[in-house]
Design an enzyme around this catalytic site. Structure first.
Site, short mmCIF file in Angstrom:
data_model
loop_
_atom_site.label_atom_id
_atom_site.label_comp_id
_atom_site.label_asym_id
_atom_site.label_seq_id
_atom_site.Cartn_x
_atom_site.Cartn_y
_atom_site.Cartn_z
N SER A 1 65.72 -5.59 -2.05
CA SER A 1 66.54 -4.39 -1.99
C SER A 1 67.88 -4.57 -2.71
O SER A 1 67.92 -4.78 -3.91
CB SER A 1 66.74 -3.99 -0.52
OG SER A 1 67.33 -2.73 -0.40
N ASP B 1 69.81 1.63 -5.41
CA ASP B 1 69.86 0.19 -5.23
C ASP B 1 68.66 -0.45 -5.90
O ASP B 1 67.90 0.22 -6.62
CB ASP B 1 69.95 -0.19 -3.74
CG ASP B 1 68.67 0.12 -2.98
OD1 ASP B 1 67.88 0.96 -3.45
OD2 ASP B 1 68.45 -0.48 -1.91
N ASP C 1 65.70 -1.50 -5.19
CA ASP C 1 64.33 -0.98 -5.04
C ASP C 1 64.30 0.52 -4.86
O ASP C 1 63.25 1.10 -4.58
CB ASP C 1 63.61 -1.68 -3.89
CG ASP C 1 64.19 -1.35 -2.52
OD1 ASP C 1 65.39 -1.00 -2.45
OD2 ASP C 1 63.45 -1.44 -1.52
N ASP D 1 65.29 2.68 -2.65
CA ASP D 1 65.04 3.40 -1.41
C ASP D 1 66.34 3.91 -0.78
O ASP D 1 66.31 4.54 0.28
CB ASP D 1 64.25 2.55 -0.41
CG ASP D 1 65.00 1.31 0.07
OD1 ASP D 1 66.08 1.00 -0.48
OD2 ASP D 1 64.51 0.66 1.01
#
Length: 446
Positions: free
Chosen positions: A101, A242, A244, A246
């Protein structure tokens, strides 16, 4: 429930030290064994962000899954919400996202999704952990039953179309100047492409991943570069994803940051006006600002709070029928569309509100005045500093000083060895003093 491998968001740690090929192999075998429940060819989809270690972990997972007879579909770099969506869309038994992440490139992680695209329950994760630490040799597939692996080429277009279809067919972003910061991460291709196809004039930032620059001075954890670019280009809005994708934060036309609390307030008020809320309120965590709670109350909506972690927000949403939830950090879950936080979809929903109202982002996305809120992290090497007598005493004293009009949250991070200390209230000086007092006590015990 104490667990050895899984934290609040999958398994995460330093690549090749915590997240090793051996661990990834065993995760693939254990998860593959648990999610095989019929006499058909079982399949798993695997996506990743742009970290250099993603190759190593990806192939170790492939070895694990195929060794227990699961077929593997490799998606390449894709956002976490895309993996969740494609798990469901492609009728996979399991979905895997290789990502840490917003963490630096040295870290990596493994997130798992069930066949409906939801993150796994604590019970299922505990079952996987038990298998990881067991001898699985007798459960491996026979040579004729090994799984197969192949790359899927059209997944980027599938996700772009999915994201676009979360808006009304008539919605166009024509005339909007947008800067999108993809954090050199998983959305570096799909996010600019989707926004451009919707008519926006798109300027991209953080779209040159080299395996080691993910989240480095770009993205939602470092929005300063985006703020500068928005001002330089006189853009209407900036979008910070960010690693990834999400989570998302927004930057207004003046370069000022808009957090997840404000974004949830904007979407909630808009959906309330359109009669789209499935419940008269939203779900957020204990970290969300009291200003959000007071604003929602002023328009007849409630705020349900959960522990930190988007999985807990989603669990509450599903159990009680809410369709908006999220975190101040930028995880925004719109369950009409997604089974997890989706930064691009959330940003597009906010842009649609801005477009319909015909007002600047600084007006639309300032739904409430946040109360003073301070968050500090105290790193520790080991032990349980929150159980120390001096820490307990400092916490009780802090709560007494804050009174009923404030909030104090102290918790260990689920992804790194730090204690997070957050306080909020009407008096900034008092809030700052309380946070400093508690942090000093924790540091002395750590």
């Amino acid at each position: 429930m104490s667990r050895k491998y899984f934290g609040t968001d999958g398994i995460r740690g330093l690549a090749n030290r915590v997240i090793t090929p051996d661990l990834a192999l065993k995760v693939g075998q254990a998860a593959g064994l648990i999610f095989q429940n019929g006499d058909y060819r079982h399949r798993v989809v695997i996506g990743k962000d742009t970290r250099l270690s993603g190759y190593m972990i990806e192939y170790a997972l492939v070895a694990g899954f195929t060794s227990v007879g699961m077929d593997v579909l490799l998606l390449g770099p894709m956002p976490t919400p895309a993996v969740a969506m494609l798990t469901r869309s492609m009728r996979a038994d399991l979905g895997v996202m290789i990502s840490a992440s917003h963490n630096p490139f040295e870290d990596n992680g493994i997130k798992l999704f069930g066949p409906q695209g939801y993150k796994l329950s604590d019970e299922v994760e505990s079952g996987i952990e038990a298998l990881i630490d067991s001898d699985m040799a007798a459960k491996l597939a026979k040579p004729a039953d090994f799984g197969r692996a192949r790359r899927v080429d059209d997944v980027r277009a599938r996700y772009v179309e999915f994201a676009k279809h979360t808006l009304p067919r008539s919605m166009s972003f024509e005339g909007m100047r947008v800067v999108v910061d993809c954090a050199n991460g998983a959305a570096y291709k799909v996010a600019p492409e989707a926004l451009w196809e919707l008519g926006a004039e798109v300027f991209s930032l953080g779209v040159e991943p080299d395996g080691m620059n993910i989240n480095r001075e770009v993205g939602s954890t470092a929005p300063e570069a985006l703020s500068r670019r928005v001002r330089e280009l006189r853009a209407d809005i900036g979008i910070a994803l960010d690693g990834d994708a999400d989570r998302v934060l927004i930057v207004d036309q003046n370069g000022h940051l808009v957090d997840g609390d404000q974004l949830m307030a904007v979407v909630a008020q808009d959906w309330q006006a359109e009669g789209r809320l499935s419940q008269p309120g939203i779900v957020a965590t204990v970290m969300s600002n009291l200003g959000l709670e007071r604003y929602l109350q002023s328009i007849g909506l409630s705020l349900a709070r959960t522990p930190v972690g988007d999985r807990y927000v989603l669990e509450h949403m599903r159990e009680h029928g809410y369709n908006i939830g999220g975190e101040q950090s930028g995880h925004v879950i719109l369950s009409d569309y997604s089974t997890t936080g989706d930064g691009l979809v959330a940003a597009m929903q906010v842009m649609a509100v801005v477009k319909r109202r015909g007002r600047p982002v600084s007006e639309v996305c300032h739904a409430f005045d946040p109360l003073p809120q301070i968050l500090k992290n105290v790193r520790f090497k080991g032990g349980k500093p929150l159980e120390a007598a001096n820490v307990s005493k400092a916490i009780e004293a802090a709560k007494e000083k804050l009174g009923a009009g404030g909030r104090l949250v102290i918790r260990p991070s689920g992804t790194e060895p730090v204690i997070r200390v957050m306080a909020q209230g009407d008096d900034r000086a008092l809030v700052e003093q309380i946070v400093n007092d508690v942090c000093e006590a924790v540091a002395a015990a750590a």
